[in-house]
Design an enzyme around this catalytic site. Structure first.
Site, PDB file in Angstrom:
ATOM      1  N   GLY A   1      -7.873   1.194  -7.222  1.00 25.52           N
ATOM      2  CA  GLY A   1      -9.309   0.978  -7.008  1.00 25.52           C
ATOM      3  C   GLY A   1     -10.145   1.928  -7.853  1.00 25.52           C
TER       4      GLY A   1
ATOM      5  N   GLU B   1      -0.482   6.464   3.239  1.00 23.93           N
ATOM      6  CA  GLU B   1      -0.163   5.069   3.551  1.00 23.93           C
ATOM      7  C   GLU B   1       1.304   4.802   3.205  1.00 23.93           C
ATOM      8  OE1 GLU B   1      -2.162   1.898   1.208  1.00 23.93           O
ATOM      9  OE2 GLU B   1      -2.573   1.001   3.161  1.00 23.93           O
TER      10      GLU B   1
ATOM     11  N   CYS C   1      -2.906  -3.501   4.946  1.00 25.66           N
ATOM     12  CA  CYS C   1      -3.840  -2.373   4.834  1.00 25.66           C
ATOM     13  C   CYS C   1      -4.358  -1.980   6.208  1.00 25.66           C
ATOM     14  CB  CYS C   1      -4.973  -2.734   3.897  1.00 25.66           C
ATOM     15  SG  CYS C   1      -5.587  -4.396   4.134  1.00 25.66           S
TER      16      CYS C   1
ATOM     17  N   GLY D   1      -6.127  -3.743  -3.057  1.00 26.62           N
ATOM     18  CA  GLY D   1      -4.900  -3.043  -3.448  1.00 26.62           C
ATOM     19  C   GLY D   1      -4.992  -1.579  -3.085  1.00 26.62           C
ATOM     20  N   SER D   2      -4.308  -0.763  -3.865  1.00 25.83           N
ATOM     21  CA  SER D   2      -4.222   0.658  -3.519  1.00 25.83           C
ATOM     22  C   SER D   2      -5.506   1.397  -3.888  1.00 25.83           C
ATOM     23  CB  SER D   2      -3.045   1.295  -4.250  1.00 25.83           C
ATOM     24  OG  SER D   2      -3.274   1.278  -5.645  1.00 25.83           O
ATOM     25  N   THR D   3      -5.741   2.514  -3.226  1.00 31.20           N
ATOM     26  CA  THR D   3      -6.919   3.327  -3.510  1.00 31.20           C
ATOM     27  C   THR D   3      -6.845   3.889  -4.929  1.00 31.20           C
ATOM     28  OG1 THR D   3      -7.277   3.795  -1.175  1.00 31.20           O
ATOM     29  CG2 THR D   3      -8.210   5.366  -2.720  1.00 31.20           C
TER      30      THR D   3
ATOM     31  N   GLU E   1     -11.286  -3.546  -1.504  1.00 25.70           N
ATOM     32  CA  GLU E   1     -10.592  -3.423  -0.212  1.00 25.70           C
ATOM     33  C   GLU E   1      -9.345  -2.607  -0.488  1.00 25.70           C
ATOM     34  OE1 GLU E   1     -11.858  -4.449   2.450  1.00 25.70           O
ATOM     35  OE2 GLU E   1     -13.187  -6.098   1.914  1.00 25.70           O
TER      36      GLU E   1
ATOM     37  N   LYS F   1      -6.264 -12.862 -11.003  1.00 27.21           N
ATOM     38  CA  LYS F   1      -4.989 -12.266 -11.397  1.00 27.21           C
ATOM     39  C   LYS F   1      -4.188 -11.948 -10.138  1.00 27.21           C
ATOM     40  CE  LYS F   1      -3.142  -8.386 -12.040  1.00 27.21           C
ATOM     41  NZ  LYS F   1      -1.757  -8.697 -11.576  1.00 27.21           N
TER      42      LYS F   1
END
Ligand code: NAI
Ligand code: MG
Length: 490
Positions: free
Chosen positions: A246, A395, A297, A241-243, A263, A188
């Site tokens: 995640g 971030e 990142c 992607g973003s935390t 990641e 995706k």
């Protein structure tokens, strides 16, 4: 009006569509469609099929059929040849991929071709060598008259969820090891940047991959992404992607306890010591952040400069920022940087600049949106930044460099490590002992010494702390997409 690079005829034909789902070797309609925006203008770029739960079901079923059938029936050598062939096709079509990533991501065409596409091809080439080298072991067990050996087997069907900052390359980082280890995949891509993934699915068929080995389901995170993360037929999810997202993926994985690798975000510290070679450290620290427009990142977002050289380094950074050209990814004259990915991201990034200034930082370059068309942000340098400001902790993911100063090595180390993230960190020094000590003490998955941003298909990459778990690249990535079986023979 600035001149634009003419579209290749193959890109024109591809964009004419249908930009449909790629499932089981077929092109299928989605549950409706969605608009992809051109970040260089803010206008409509194209319309792409939108996968929902039902389409994800179909893709997972197609991947399972291929896994239980044609793909697992191939020999290691046959899988190697297919991966190598795909690498060659990516190199041959580097201009196509360059245009596609430049169009929906906005990055400069030359960068998309020479970095994203070229490194994606290398990635597939590196992993093409692996199928014949995934070996188990014979174990000297203490039970008498028993043979014990291990087999390294694929996990099965992998759901791969990619971000928009390096559309092709982040997909390649996951696809190549997953396929080399013998899995079938449903990819995706990010909703902002689905084009290169769809083109890659077509190329995989052209290379000769069996139908269903590589399926692509464009769509939204909360729809296609969430369906994939929760799907009982998916054995593993690989995510970048973003935390925050995640965490949602880990929650969604609980139903069938699928394997997960993540990641996630970062807030990398980059430390310039007084003895650094400033000829290299200044441009190095500059590009550590401004590379890919800060949308990495691993961006060197917190630049700690020793107080004795602070003003000289700052002057150098301001000079470099003033020379940058920013413009559309497909501009014929080429630019150093493109727009940020979306209107939302532009507002987030400019919001961080404003928040930094209101908390007492000083803006010495850039400072906000550039122009009125497209999502351009001026390359921004903020100084007098304190560790507890939001801009130093969160971030930003855009072209905003925060400059901090330090006096003492132990002090800067503690400040560098005082973050929830742990993806990357770096330092600039000529002192080998200090370099090695700092490399040991910095809590991050990658340390760059007198360089920044280097990655290689053979070298493990991933985060400590809330930057995720698992290591992509190299033999670690094969392990990430494999499982070990222990066989006892009497
Ligand atoms: P995101 O993490 O939400 O999106 C990344 C991918 O995850 C996309 O394919 C998206 O469709 C998918 N996704 C979103 N929600 C999902 C869900 N509930 N289940 C499954 N998949 C889902 O990142 P977003 O919203 O695009 O950007 C927000 C921030 O995230 C950025 O400002 C940046 O700080 C960070 N980010 C970090 C990246 C990295 O390389 N580590 C890449 C992209 C964003
Ligand atoms: Mg999101």
């Amino acid at each position: 009006m600035t001149a634009t690079i003419p579209l290749l005829s193959s890109v024109e034909a591809f964009l004419a569509g249908p930009l449909s789902l790629r499932i089981g070797g077929h092109r299928l309609d989605g549950d409706g469609e969605f608009d992809v925006v051109d970040p260089s203008t803010g206008g409509h770029l194209c319309t792409v099929a939108r996968a929902g739960e039902r389409e994800v079901d179909l893709a997972v079923a197609a991947a399972r059929r291929a896994f239980d059938g044609a793909w697992s029936a191939l020999t290691a050598d046959e899988r190697s040849k297919l991966l190598w062939r795909l690498a060659e096709l990516i190199d041959e079509r580097a201009e196509v991929f360059g245009q596609l990533d430049a169009l929906d991501n906005g990055k400069p065409f030359a960068v998309a071709r020479d970095v994203d596409a070229a490194y994606s091809a290398r990635h597939f080439r590196y992993f093409a060598g692996w199928p014949s080298k995934i070996e188990g072991a014979t174990i000297p067990v203490s039970e008498p008259d028993r043979l014990n050996y291990t087999k390294i087997e694929p996990v099965g069907v992998c759901g791969l969820i990619a971000p928009w900052n390096y559309p092709l390359l982040m997909a390649a980082w996951k696809l190549a090891p997953a396929l080399a280890a013998g899995n079938c995949v449903v990819l995706k891509p990010a909703e902002q940047t689905p084009l290169s993934a769809l083109y890659l699915a077509d190329l995989a068929l052209e290379a000769g991959f069996p139908e269903g080995v590589l399926n692509v389901v464009p769509g939204f995170g909360t729809e296609a992404g969430a369906a994939l993360a929760a799907h009982p037929g998916v054995d593993k999810v690989g995510f970048t992607g973003s935390t925050a997202t995640g965490r949602r993926i880990v929650e969604a994985s609980m139903g069938n306890l699928k394997k997960v690798s993540l990641e996630l975000g970062g807030k990398a510290a980059n430390i310039v010591f007084a003895d650094a070679d400033l000829e290299k450290a200044i441009p190095g620290a500059f590009w550590a952040l401004f590379g890919n427009n800060g949308q990495s990142c691993t961006a060197g977002a917190r630049l700690y400069v020793h107080s004795s050289i602070h003003d000289r380094v700052l002057e150098g950074l301001i000079g470099l920022a003033a020379k940058l050209s920013v413009g559309p990814g497909m501009a014929a004259d080429g630019h150093d940087l493109g727009p940020v990915i979306s209107e939302r991201q532009m507002r987030t990034v400019t919001g961080y600049i404003d928040s930094g200034v209101s908390e007492g930082a000083e803006c010495v370059a850039g400072g906000g949106r550039l122009g009125k068309e497209g999502f351009f942000v001026a390359p921004t340098v903020l100084t007098n930044v304190a560790d507890d400001m939001r801009i130093a902790r969160e971030e930003i993911f855009g072209p905003v460099l925060c400059v901090l100063s330090f006096d003492d090595e132990d002090d800067v180390l503690a400040r560098a490590n005082d973050t929830d993230y742990g993806l990357a960190a770096g330092l600039w020094t000529q002192d080998v002992t200090r370099a090695r000590t700092m490399a040991s003490r910095l809590k991050a998955g990658t340390i760059w010494i007198n360089c920044w941003g280097e990655t290689d298909a053979a070298s493990p990459f991933g985060g400590m702390k809330q930057s995720g778990y698992g290591r992509e690249m190299g033999k670690d990535a094969i392990a990430l997409y494999s499982q070990t079986k222990s066989v006892w023979l009497a």
